[in-house]
Design an enzyme around this catalytic site. Structure first.
Site, mmCIF file in Angstrom:
data_model
loop_
_atom_site.group_PDB
_atom_site.id
_atom_site.type_symbol
_atom_site.label_atom_id
_atom_site.label_comp_id
_atom_site.label_asym_id
_atom_site.label_seq_id
_atom_site.Cartn_x
_atom_site.Cartn_y
_atom_site.Cartn_z
ATOM 1 N N HIS A 72 0.832 -1.204 0.000
ATOM 2 C CA HIS A 72 0.000 0.000 0.000
ATOM 3 C C HIS A 72 0.866 1.254 0.000
ATOM 4 C CE1 HIS A 72 -4.073 -1.719 1.525
ATOM 5 N NE2 HIS A 72 -3.560 -2.410 0.529
ATOM 6 N N LYS A 296 1.121 -0.153 15.300
ATOM 7 C CA LYS A 296 2.528 -0.183 15.707
ATOM 8 C C LYS A 296 2.946 -1.409 16.528
ATOM 9 C CE LYS A 296 3.894 3.453 13.710
ATOM 10 N NZ LYS A 296 3.983 2.954 12.352
ATOM 11 N N TYR A 382 3.520 6.719 10.222
ATOM 12 C CA TYR A 382 2.748 5.532 9.859
ATOM 13 C C TYR A 382 3.623 4.497 9.142
ATOM 14 C CZ TYR A 382 -1.463 2.883 8.965
ATOM 15 O OH TYR A 382 -2.411 1.901 8.980
HETATM 16 C C1 LIG Z 1 -6.771 -8.848 19.564
HETATM 17 C C2 LIG Z 1 -5.524 -8.100 19.172
HETATM 18 C C3 LIG Z 1 -5.518 -7.328 18.015
HETATM 19 C C4 LIG Z 1 -4.371 -6.622 17.656
HETATM 20 N N1 LIG Z 1 -4.386 -5.869 16.524
HETATM 21 C C5 LIG Z 1 -3.277 -5.197 16.179
HETATM 22 C C6 LIG Z 1 -3.246 -4.405 15.011
HETATM 23 O O1 LIG Z 1 -4.225 -4.307 14.280
HETATM 24 N N2 LIG Z 1 -2.092 -3.759 14.700
HETATM 25 C C7 LIG Z 1 -0.959 -3.864 15.482
HETATM 26 O O2 LIG Z 1 0.086 -3.304 15.145
HETATM 27 N N3 LIG Z 1 -0.963 -4.585 16.596
HETATM 28 C C8 LIG Z 1 -2.092 -5.251 16.956
HETATM 29 N N4 LIG Z 1 -2.082 -5.998 18.073
HETATM 30 C C9 LIG Z 1 -0.830 -6.058 18.818
HETATM 31 C C10 LIG Z 1 0.135 -7.070 18.219
HETATM 32 O O3 LIG Z 1 -0.557 -8.227 17.873
HETATM 33 C C11 LIG Z 1 1.212 -7.326 19.264
HETATM 34 O O4 LIG Z 1 1.897 -6.110 19.479
HETATM 35 C C12 LIG Z 1 2.201 -8.436 18.869
HETATM 36 O O5 LIG Z 1 1.572 -9.687 18.929
HETATM 37 C C13 LIG Z 1 3.411 -8.426 19.807
HETATM 38 O O6 LIG Z 1 4.213 -9.546 19.557
HETATM 39 P P1 LIG Z 1 5.003 -10.268 20.745
HETATM 40 O O7 LIG Z 1 5.799 -11.328 20.099
HETATM 41 O O8 LIG Z 1 5.667 -9.254 21.564
HETATM 42 O O9 LIG Z 1 3.874 -10.865 21.684
HETATM 43 P P2 LIG Z 1 2.776 -12.041 21.388
HETATM 44 O O10 LIG Z 1 2.395 -12.023 19.955
HETATM 45 O O11 LIG Z 1 1.736 -11.821 22.399
HETATM 46 O O12 LIG Z 1 3.600 -13.352 21.663
HETATM 47 C C14 LIG Z 1 3.910 -13.781 22.979
HETATM 48 C C15 LIG Z 1 3.947 -15.292 22.991
HETATM 49 O O13 LIG Z 1 4.320 -15.739 24.299
HETATM 50 C C16 LIG Z 1 3.527 -16.849 24.658
HETATM 51 N N5 LIG Z 1 3.519 -16.926 26.123
HETATM 52 C C17 LIG Z 1 2.841 -16.150 27.001
HETATM 53 N N6 LIG Z 1 3.111 -16.535 28.267
HETATM 54 C C18 LIG Z 1 3.991 -17.567 28.179
HETATM 55 C C19 LIG Z 1 4.633 -18.375 29.158
HETATM 56 N N7 LIG Z 1 4.425 -18.201 30.469
HETATM 57 N N8 LIG Z 1 5.466 -19.355 28.744
HETATM 58 C C20 LIG Z 1 5.690 -19.551 27.416
HETATM 59 N N9 LIG Z 1 5.085 -18.808 26.449
HETATM 60 C C21 LIG Z 1 4.261 -17.815 26.822
HETATM 61 C C22 LIG Z 1 2.168 -16.524 24.048
HETATM 62 O O14 LIG Z 1 1.364 -17.666 23.875
HETATM 63 C C23 LIG Z 1 2.583 -15.924 22.719
HETATM 64 O O15 LIG Z 1 2.700 -16.868 21.700
HETATM 65 C C24 LIG Z 1 -3.211 -6.694 18.468
HETATM 66 C C25 LIG Z 1 -3.231 -7.461 19.625
HETATM 67 C C26 LIG Z 1 -4.373 -8.136 19.990
HETATM 68 C C27 LIG Z 1 -4.378 -8.936 21.267
#
Ligand SMILES: Cc1cc2nc3c(=O)[nH]c(=O)nc-3n(C[C@H](O)[C@H](O)[C@H](O)COP(=O)(O)OP(=O)(O)OC[C@H]3O[C@@H](n4cnc5c(N)ncnc54)[C@H](O)[C@@H]3O)c2cc1C
Length: 388
Positions: A72, A296, A382
């Site tokens: 995009h 973000k 953005y």
């Molecule tokens: C419903 C929803 C919609 C979203 N929509 C957007 C969006 O439109 N745009 C955007 O930019 N961001 C969005 N986000 C935010 C984005 O998805 C997150 O910022 C992103 O997933 C962060 O990645 P991460 O790897 O830090 O965490 P996560 O993706 O949360 O990964 C963490 C992992 O750790 C695992 N875990 C947790 N506890 C434990 C434990 N005790 N032991 C072992 N494993 C564990 C979890 O199962 C998970 O797989 C959204 C979030 C949600 C919840």
């Protein structure tokens, strides 16, 4: 069990870090509480900044995002029933965003790790972390068969998301900055071709609406709703009727289709400082979350590990800990920039229950869509600022 870097969480942050360290011949173990099927189906974010796609490419896992992602060059802001395009690429020297679901990014990273034969333990929940002030931090975890075990490493990375164990364990040593917003998002995933080529952010008197995309046949749409919204009060017909009202402009139709998934997402800003505690480093949602209006969250998670990986290599290969010392400060500069932008987009686009604030934000949005300078500022943020 021993490894060099223990990574808790197989989300975008943990898996990307595992991949970046694999390319540097650093041993890692990734512990994930959920199953492979679960993490590969978890629908969340979908807007990748160019720097995120470039990083995935450099790590050899960006091929499908490049081939199947939707490139995009702009986004649309709608106010008072009028649409205004923010020409992202024109305003930022050609930068782009790519629409590619987070679950697809996760699938690509899992596939690469499985192909490399590296440890990725699904169904293994980290229950406690200890010895983070020594050179050998440990993570205890319960495996799929219920047995518990311990992983000793040189460094532990808490990439276990907002509801993980890492941050609560170090919370007493953290300063936590929080903001709750007085509204939430009701999101749907629908089996219908998007009615738009570019994302539409609409501000309406009845509340905000967002038309996002996932693929040529699947749309993602959101409605501003109450924080305690009852999903049962939202049958499919009501959702579509509300979306039709909030997106309405002359000469444009919103196509409807079967709703595959619906849920309510709260809007919160949280930053836990610092992101380093001895030999435990926080990355991604474990350290901070942003409201999704600025798209973000996922990009920040990947930026954190792009900043962290070379610092880990310096420490483990050369014994140089200056980078690790500086990780939190460097990552937090970017995190706070993203917090500010996400807050600005959220406040400006949503109906606010405080009438003064609501009118102020409406005026701000009207200024943004009329000003070249303001549009450029939105565009720069953005598409994403450089990693550091
Ligand atoms: C419903 C929803 C919609 C979203 N929509 C957007 C969006 O439109 N745009 C955007 O930019 N961001 C969005 N986000 C935010 C984005 O998805 C997150 O910022 C992103 O997933 C962060 O990645 P991460 O790897 O830090 O965490 P996560 O993706 O949360 O990964 C963490 C992992 O750790 C695992 N875990 C947790 N506890 C434990 C434990 N005790 N032991 C072992 N494993 C564990 C979890 O199962 C998970 O797989 C959204 C979030 C949600 C919840």
């Amino acid at each position: 069990m021993r490894t060099q870097v223990g990574i808790i969480g197989a989300g975008p942050a943990g898996l990307t870090l595992g991949r970046l360290l694999e390319l540097e011949d650093i041993d890692t173990v990734v512990i994930e509480s959920r199953s492979r099927e679960y993490v590969e189906q978890r629908v969340r974010a979908g807007v990748l900044e160019q720097a995120t796609v470039d990083l995935l490419d450099e790590a050899g896992v960006g091929g499908r995002a490049r081939a199947e992602g939707l490139v995009h060059h702009g986004v649309i802001l709608q106010v008072d029933g009028q649409r205004h395009r923010i020409a992202l690429s024109d305003l930022t020297g050609g930068r782009i965003i790519v629409i590619y679901g987070q679950q697809e990014v996760v699938k690509d990273l899992v596939a690469a790790r499985v192909e490399s034969g590296l440890p990725l333990w699904f169904g293994s929940e980290c229950t406690s972390i200890s010895d983070i002030d020594t050179d050998h931090p440990r993570a205890r975890f319960a495996g799929p068969d219920g047995t518990t075990d311990e992983l000793e490493c040189d460094l532990l990375v808490g990439a276990d998301g907002f509801h993980g164990v890492s941050r609560p364990l170090v919370a007493p040593q953290c300063q936590v900055f929080e903001r709750d917003y007085p509204f939430a998002w009701l999101g749907i995933l629908a089996a219908v071709a998007p009615s738009t080529d570019e994302l539409i952010y609409a501000r309406h008197d009845r509340g905000f609406a967002l038309h996002s995309l996932r693929s040529p046949t699947v749309s993602r749409l959101y409605l501003q709703c109450a924080v305690e919204e009852d999903l049962d009060a939202w049958p499919d017909d009501r959702i579509w009727a509300e979306l039709q009202t909030r997106f309405a402009v002359d000469g444009w139709t919103l196509d409807e289709g079967p709703i595959l998934e619906k849920g309510v997402t709260p809007m919160r800003s949280v930053v836990a400082e610092p992101m380093r505690h001895g030999r435990l480093l926080l990355a991604g949602d474990a350290g901070h979350i942003v409201p999704p209006t600025g798209a973000k969250g996922l990009n920040l998670a990947i930026a954190d590990v792009a900043i962290l990986a070379p610092r880990i290599v310096d420490l483990l290969r050369n014994g140089d800990d200056a980078g690790i010392e500086d990780y939190s400060q460097t990552a937090l500069r970017r995190v706070w920039r993203a917090q500010d932008f996400s807050n600005e987009m959220t406040s400006m686009m949503h109906k606010n229950p405080d009438p003064f604030e609501d009118r102020r934000q409406h005026a701000r949005l009207r200024y943004v869509v009329a000003s070249e300078a303001a549009k450029r500022s939105i565009a720069e943020n953005y598409v994403g600022l450089p990693f550091w």
